[in-house]
Design an enzyme around this catalytic site. Sequence first.
Site, PDB file in Angstrom:
ATOM      1  N   GLU A  26       0.803  -1.180   0.081  1.00  0.00           N
ATOM      2  CA  GLU A  26      -0.195   0.063   0.155  1.00  0.00           C
ATOM      3  C   GLU A  26       0.719   1.267  -0.118  1.00  0.00           C
ATOM      4  O   GLU A  26       2.023   1.204   0.603  1.00  0.00           O
ATOM      5  CB  GLU A  26      -0.940   0.086   1.320  1.00  0.00           C
ATOM      6  CG  GLU A  26      -1.840   1.278   1.214  1.00  0.00           C
ATOM      7  CD  GLU A  26      -2.718   1.140   2.658  1.00  0.00           C
ATOM      8  OE1 GLU A  26      -3.617   1.963   2.594  1.00  0.00           O
ATOM      9  OE2 GLU A  26      -2.787   0.152   3.326  1.00  0.00           O
ATOM     10  N   ASN A  71      -6.621   1.709   2.881  1.00  0.00           N
ATOM     11  CA  ASN A  71      -7.148   2.853   3.011  1.00  0.00           C
ATOM     12  C   ASN A  71      -6.902   3.907   2.038  1.00  0.00           C
ATOM     13  O   ASN A  71      -7.793   4.825   1.779  1.00  0.00           O
ATOM     14  CB  ASN A  71      -7.056   3.413   4.679  1.00  0.00           C
ATOM     15  CG  ASN A  71      -7.629   2.622   5.625  1.00  0.00           C
ATOM     16  OD1 ASN A  71      -8.164   1.702   5.216  1.00  0.00           O
ATOM     17  ND2 ASN A  71      -7.206   2.956   6.885  1.00  0.00           N
ATOM     18  N   ASN A 169     -12.392  -0.898  -0.472  1.00  0.00           N
ATOM     19  CA  ASN A 169     -11.519  -1.399   0.575  1.00  0.00           C
ATOM     20  C   ASN A 169     -12.363  -0.889   1.765  1.00  0.00           C
ATOM     21  O   ASN A 169     -12.520   0.234   2.024  1.00  0.00           O
ATOM     22  CB  ASN A 169     -10.107  -0.744   0.766  1.00  0.00           C
ATOM     23  CG  ASN A 169      -9.533  -1.131   1.890  1.00  0.00           C
ATOM     24  OD1 ASN A 169      -8.934  -2.257   2.124  1.00  0.00           O
ATOM     25  ND2 ASN A 169      -9.454  -0.202   2.795  1.00  0.00           N
ATOM     26  N   GLU A 170     -12.471  -2.057   2.777  1.00  0.00           N
ATOM     27  CA  GLU A 170     -13.125  -1.591   4.016  1.00  0.00           C
ATOM     28  C   GLU A 170     -14.222  -0.693   4.122  1.00  0.00           C
ATOM     29  O   GLU A 170     -14.031   0.218   5.070  1.00  0.00           O
ATOM     30  CB  GLU A 170     -11.970  -1.417   5.159  1.00  0.00           C
ATOM     31  CG  GLU A 170     -10.983  -2.353   5.278  1.00  0.00           C
ATOM     32  CD  GLU A 170     -10.058  -2.081   6.244  1.00  0.00           C
ATOM     33  OE1 GLU A 170     -10.066  -1.006   6.813  1.00  0.00           O
ATOM     34  OE2 GLU A 170      -9.061  -3.019   6.804  1.00  0.00           O
ATOM     35  N   TYR A 241      -6.769  -8.718  12.023  1.00  0.00           N
ATOM     36  CA  TYR A 241      -5.399  -8.466  12.718  1.00  0.00           C
ATOM     37  C   TYR A 241      -5.444  -8.809  14.042  1.00  0.00           C
ATOM     38  O   TYR A 241      -6.639  -8.593  14.675  1.00  0.00           O
ATOM     39  CB  TYR A 241      -5.083  -6.939  12.596  1.00  0.00           C
ATOM     40  CG  TYR A 241      -4.831  -6.396  11.387  1.00  0.00           C
ATOM     41  CD1 TYR A 241      -3.867  -6.435  10.673  1.00  0.00           C
ATOM     42  CD2 TYR A 241      -5.971  -5.660  10.612  1.00  0.00           C
ATOM     43  CE1 TYR A 241      -3.477  -6.165   9.464  1.00  0.00           C
ATOM     44  CE2 TYR A 241      -5.515  -5.130   9.220  1.00  0.00           C
ATOM     45  CZ  TYR A 241      -4.368  -5.420   8.538  1.00  0.00           C
ATOM     46  OH  TYR A 241      -4.187  -5.067   7.327  1.00  0.00           O
ATOM     47  N   GLU A 283      -6.412  -9.320   4.050  1.00  0.00           N
ATOM     48  CA  GLU A 283      -5.696  -8.211   4.985  1.00  0.00           C
ATOM     49  C   GLU A 283      -5.651  -9.256   6.097  1.00  0.00           C
ATOM     50  O   GLU A 283      -6.715  -9.474   6.876  1.00  0.00           O
ATOM     51  CB  GLU A 283      -5.975  -6.881   5.170  1.00  0.00           C
ATOM     52  CG  GLU A 283      -5.861  -5.932   4.212  1.00  0.00           C
ATOM     53  CD  GLU A 283      -6.042  -4.557   4.549  1.00  0.00           C
ATOM     54  OE1 GLU A 283      -5.953  -4.187   5.684  1.00  0.00           O
ATOM     55  OE2 GLU A 283      -6.537  -3.643   3.628  1.00  0.00           O
ATOM     56  N   GLN A 345       1.632  -5.920   5.832  1.00  0.00           N
ATOM     57  CA  GLN A 345       1.969  -5.807   4.488  1.00  0.00           C
ATOM     58  C   GLN A 345       3.514  -6.369   4.148  1.00  0.00           C
ATOM     59  O   GLN A 345       3.762  -7.035   4.943  1.00  0.00           O
ATOM     60  CB  GLN A 345       2.014  -4.207   4.083  1.00  0.00           C
ATOM     61  CG  GLN A 345       0.563  -3.934   4.186  1.00  0.00           C
ATOM     62  CD  GLN A 345       0.526  -2.295   3.896  1.00  0.00           C
ATOM     63  OE1 GLN A 345       1.403  -1.774   3.068  1.00  0.00           O
ATOM     64  NE2 GLN A 345      -0.641  -1.611   4.185  1.00  0.00           N
TER      65      GLN A 345
END
Length: 485
Positions: A26, A71, A169-170, A241, A283, A345
């Site tokens: 990212e 993001n 994304n999200e 996460y 992710e 990442q």
Amino acid sequence: MSVRIEASVSDVVGPVPRRLFGSFVEHLGRAVYTGIHEPGHSTSDSRGFRGDVLELVRELGPTVVRYPGGNFVSAYRWEDGVGPDRPVRLDPAWHSVESNRFGLHEFAAWAQAADVEVMYAVNLGTRGVQEAADVLEYCNHPGGTELSERRRANGADRPFGFRLWCLGNEMDGPWQIGHKTADEYGRLAAETARVMRMIDPDVELVVAGSSHADMPTFGEWERTVLRHTAGLVDHISLHAYYQEHDGDTASYLASAAALDAYIRTAAGVIDELGLEVGISVDEWNVWDLRRWNETDQPRLVAGGWPEHPPLLEDTYTLTDAVVVGSLLGALLRNVDRVTMANQAQLVNVIAPIRTEPGGAAWRQPTFHPFRLVSSLARGVSLQVSVEGDRLRTERHGEVDLVDVAATLDGSAGAVFLTNRATASTDVEIRLRGARFEVAAAETLSAAGPVSLPGAAATSDAKGTTVTVTLPPRSWSLLRLAAPDA
């Protein structure tokens, strides 16, 4: 402490998809600039790609890399990163300045050099259907149109041919630029998917699911979004996460149990709707969010708008590596539902690889379980059952004392074991239907894998029994081979 593990070569979860071992780059912190790209570095080539990083990426073994966010993508204008004129922009997602010196063409070339498939994300935060259609045409149409000819003029005569595309994304997260309700996002994702399939019927599309299992909308978000996009998308994402809370190492080491439950709950929603949609855990990692919330974000807000500042540069421990190994095991146990996954990442940002600007690149402890699993987990994942001592945790209840995943590829097998106990644990593995020897036994140290002594195998007409003693709070692997292999 003792545990018995049972498996059979004929009792299979499913094939191990190579896309299970993906990663993520990212435009965040130093993931790109002074991470994979640093013109003038002593190892960099004429394109500015750091050779020392490329060498470590090839060793790590990711198969697909998601780009450019994250993001970041929810306010990104892809056109800024192509052609000779690159405007400098604010990146509100990470309160930074984006130079756009590195963009679509550079990443496509880097991915080719790294021998990875590209998973490209489109902006459904501040943009939408037209921009997604435009970037797809730019990337994949051979020529003869304004956008495809612009790509050719910018140096890529042949189309990039990207197959994998993320639809935003999200979007369930209030922190996300352009955050939407499930109905708003589901309708936009469906409209975007329709036109993308009109332009290139061969694309594979990933619709955005929940940002984590504790989202208040988890489950209902998936129901709503999948109702809108049924028949239009191939995969739905989950992000996950994990971190240690208040010194509760036992719960941290049981994070894979939470990931198992997260995946199975999402799979239940898919089944409830009668859909054939894969789960993309695009992710996942261990990440101490306190660093961002308490240090990085306040520093950025107080200090203006820096260009590629160091952000989320967690220094990982052996315990973190053990948890990463167990999370990879959870993915392997769920290959009947998980079609792909991306550790977030790749470089510098909560990453297995770290660099210094102008200096060295090195492996973090979390590098090693990913490298070993991506290289050894081939063929099929086996169903496993665990009996024996259990571990009670505050966050996840009672869990298996030893977390296990096993794969079989013809005459070669691999067993991945996480001992969550504070003491050594004796393990007996009964693998029915084949004769094997222990070709190698290793356990993780902070510097990488080391030999694990004492692993032994005995075979009879019914199969193979392997015995091994696992060190306390450890991640270990057994490489199995047929006697005549």
